[in-house]
Design a protein around this motif. Structure first.
Motif, PDB file in Angstrom:
ATOM      1  N   LEU A  20       0.825  -1.209   0.000  1.00 22.81           N
ATOM      2  CA  LEU A  20       0.000   0.000   0.000  1.00 22.81           C
ATOM      3  C   LEU A  20       0.857   1.257   0.000  1.00 22.81           C
ATOM      4  O   LEU A  20       0.551   2.237  -0.684  1.00 22.81           O
ATOM      5  CB  LEU A  20      -0.930   0.001   1.222  1.00 22.81           C
ATOM      6  CG  LEU A  20      -2.031  -1.052   1.242  1.00 22.81           C
ATOM      7  CD1 LEU A  20      -2.785  -1.006   2.570  1.00 22.81           C
ATOM      8  CD2 LEU A  20      -3.008  -0.849   0.092  1.00 22.81           C
ATOM      9  N   GLY A  21       1.915   1.243   0.812  1.00 19.26           N
ATOM     10  CA  GLY A  21       2.735   2.438   0.945  1.00 19.26           C
ATOM     11  C   GLY A  21       2.009   3.516   1.728  1.00 19.26           C
ATOM     12  O   GLY A  21       0.860   3.340   2.154  1.00 19.26           O
ATOM     13  N   GLY A  22       2.664   4.612   1.937  1.00 22.32           N
ATOM     14  CA  GLY A  22       2.024   5.727   2.630  1.00 22.32           C
ATOM     15  C   GLY A  22       1.934   5.516   4.127  1.00 22.32           C
ATOM     16  O   GLY A  22       2.613   4.666   4.713  1.00 22.32           O
ATOM     17  N   ASP A  23       1.061   6.272   4.761  1.00 24.79           N
ATOM     18  CA  ASP A  23       0.926   6.303   6.215  1.00 24.79           C
ATOM     19  C   ASP A  23      -0.017   5.198   6.677  1.00 24.79           C
ATOM     20  O   ASP A  23      -1.204   5.423   6.900  1.00 24.79           O
ATOM     21  CB  ASP A  23       0.405   7.684   6.641  1.00 24.79           C
ATOM     22  CG  ASP A  23       0.322   7.816   8.153  1.00 24.79           C
ATOM     23  OD1 ASP A  23       0.973   7.017   8.846  1.00 24.79           O
ATOM     24  OD2 ASP A  23      -0.401   8.713   8.632  1.00 24.79           O
ATOM     25  N   VAL A  24       0.514   3.980   6.820  1.00 25.17           N
ATOM     26  CA  VAL A  24      -0.278   2.832   7.252  1.00 25.17           C
ATOM     27  C   VAL A  24       0.323   2.260   8.529  1.00 25.17           C
ATOM     28  O   VAL A  24       1.515   1.966   8.583  1.00 25.17           O
ATOM     29  CB  VAL A  24      -0.321   1.740   6.167  1.00 25.17           C
ATOM     30  CG1 VAL A  24      -1.076   0.511   6.675  1.00 25.17           C
ATOM     31  CG2 VAL A  24      -0.967   2.274   4.891  1.00 25.17           C
ATOM     32  N   VAL A  25      -0.496   2.120   9.561  1.00 26.42           N
ATOM     33  CA  VAL A  25      -0.062   1.546  10.836  1.00 26.42           C
ATOM     34  C   VAL A  25      -0.543   0.102  10.903  1.00 26.42           C
ATOM     35  O   VAL A  25      -1.656  -0.206  10.448  1.00 26.42           O
ATOM     36  CB  VAL A  25      -0.636   2.346  12.026  1.00 26.42           C
ATOM     37  CG1 VAL A  25      -0.198   1.743  13.358  1.00 26.42           C
ATOM     38  CG2 VAL A  25      -0.222   3.808  11.931  1.00 26.42           C
ATOM     39  N   THR A  26       0.281  -0.792  11.429  1.00 29.41           N
ATOM     40  CA  THR A  26      -0.128  -2.188  11.568  1.00 29.41           C
ATOM     41  C   THR A  26      -0.030  -2.622  13.027  1.00 29.41           C
ATOM     42  O   THR A  26       0.730  -2.066  13.813  1.00 29.41           O
ATOM     43  CB  THR A  26       0.752  -3.115  10.712  1.00 29.41           C
ATOM     44  OG1 THR A  26       2.124  -2.997  11.124  1.00 29.41           O
ATOM     45  CG2 THR A  26       0.623  -2.772   9.240  1.00 29.41           C
ATOM     46  N   HIS A  27      -0.831  -3.635  13.355  1.00 28.81           N
ATOM     47  CA  HIS A  27      -0.798  -4.204  14.709  1.00 28.81           C
ATOM     48  C   HIS A  27      -1.056  -5.700  14.614  1.00 28.81           C
ATOM     49  O   HIS A  27      -2.076  -6.125  14.072  1.00 28.81           O
ATOM     50  CB  HIS A  27      -1.865  -3.563  15.601  1.00 28.81           C
ATOM     51  CG  HIS A  27      -1.806  -4.027  17.025  1.00 28.81           C
ATOM     52  ND1 HIS A  27      -2.422  -5.190  17.462  1.00 28.81           N
ATOM     53  CD2 HIS A  27      -1.185  -3.487  18.118  1.00 28.81           C
ATOM     54  CE1 HIS A  27      -2.191  -5.334  18.755  1.00 28.81           C
ATOM     55  NE2 HIS A  27      -1.452  -4.324  19.177  1.00 28.81           N
ATOM     56  N   ARG A  28      -0.119  -6.487  15.130  1.00 26.55           N
ATOM     57  CA  ARG A  28      -0.336  -7.934  15.178  1.00 26.55           C
ATOM     58  C   ARG A  28      -1.257  -8.222  16.362  1.00 26.55           C
ATOM     59  O   ARG A  28      -0.882  -8.036  17.518  1.00 26.55           O
ATOM     60  CB  ARG A  28       0.972  -8.699  15.339  1.00 26.55           C
ATOM     61  CG  ARG A  28       0.759 -10.208  15.266  1.00 26.55           C
ATOM     62  CD  ARG A  28       1.952 -11.008  15.728  1.00 26.55           C
ATOM     63  NE  ARG A  28       1.661 -12.438  15.633  1.00 26.55           N
ATOM     64  CZ  ARG A  28       0.923 -13.125  16.495  1.00 26.55           C
ATOM     65  NH1 ARG A  28       0.391 -12.504  17.553  1.00 26.55           N
ATOM     66  NH2 ARG A  28       0.698 -14.417  16.330  1.00 26.55           N
TER      67      ARG A  28
END
Length: 266
Positions: A58-66
């Protein structure tokens, strides 16, 4: 030249979206659609590698959480991440779910609990937490549950899944009723058939059989479910709460498969 996403013209610029089960088939489609429409994403999944691959794509400002949705501590950590990154979400999509097979006479208590922990308890705990954040921050948000036609029609060998989705529909209406005074809308979408899940692989014969019976003649495509979800999350649906939209090509109303000795009238 970059291909234009079919839902790119919908405007969710700056909207804060939390999505569970983001690394699955439908999760990826939903994430891609909201990202193309300008949303800020916080993507949750238990598959860390697949989640990071999606973020990179996706790129850009993406936050992830497992997130491990069978663990309340992990869900609380996700809620803390939402508070830290967003303050509060504008949109929550409870997409994560499991579809294990098993007959009611055979399934043990631990497997029953696992199905209901992921498909029902986790959406309850997460929706409650996100709604509290919305209320504190004065956000008139939208919450979308990903349900299934199995909520209304039992399927042999997956009765526990069907029951969990029926309960999720009632949970949707319960939250819709209680959160209405805060301007928070809660609805559900029942996506159509989309083979390709690594969590619940399907045989080629089963896929062929299901596709043959869908009234509109095809399986679910990347824009189908996201379009309904985005409608419900938008101001176009400002007067819609407690509703469920089936986006399944008519699969939940009946099948086109007929007995070989029967012929159509026309």
């Amino acid at each position: 030249m970059q291909t234009k996403h079919p839902l790119q013209d919908l405007d969710f610029t700056g909207k804060r979206v939390v999505l569970t089960g983001a690394a699955g088939v439908f999760g990826r489609w939903i994430a891609e659609a909201f990202h193309a429409a300008g949303a800020r994403l916080l993507l949750s999944d238990r598959d860390d590698a697949a989640l990071e691959a999606l973020r990179d794509a996706l790129g850009g400002d993406v936050v992830t959480h497992r997130t491990e949705l069978t663990d309340d501590t992990s869900i609380e950590d996700l809620l803390a991440t939402v508070a830290r990154e967003f303050g509060a979400a504008d949109i929550l999509i409870n997409n994560a779910g499991i579809y294990p097979s098993g007959f009611l006479l055979d399934i043990d208590g631990a497997e029953w609990d696992r199905i209901f922990d992921v498909n029902l308890r986790a959406p309850f705990v997460l929706t409650r937490g996100i709604a509290r954040q919305m209320i504190t921050e004065g956000v008139r948000g939208s919450i979308v549950m990903i349900s299934s036609g199995a909520a209304r029609k039992m399927r042999a060998s997956v009765a526990p899944y069907c029951i969990s989705k029926t309960a999720l529909d009632r949970l949707t209406k319960g939250f819709a009723l209680e959160l209405a005074e805060y301007g928070i809308r809660v609805n559900a979408v029942e996506p159509g058939f989309a083979p390709g899940s690594t969590a619940s692989p399907l045989t080629d014969a089963h896929v062929t059989s299901v596709l043959a019976g869908i009234p509109l003649g095809r399986g679910s495509e990347p824009q189908d479910a996201p379009a309904a979800i985005m409608f419900l999350a938008s101001e176009a649906a400002a007067y819609v709460t407690g509703a469920t939209i089936a986006v399944d090509g008519g699969n939940s109303i009946g099948s086109l498969v007929v007995h070989q000795d029967k012929k159509k009238a026309l």
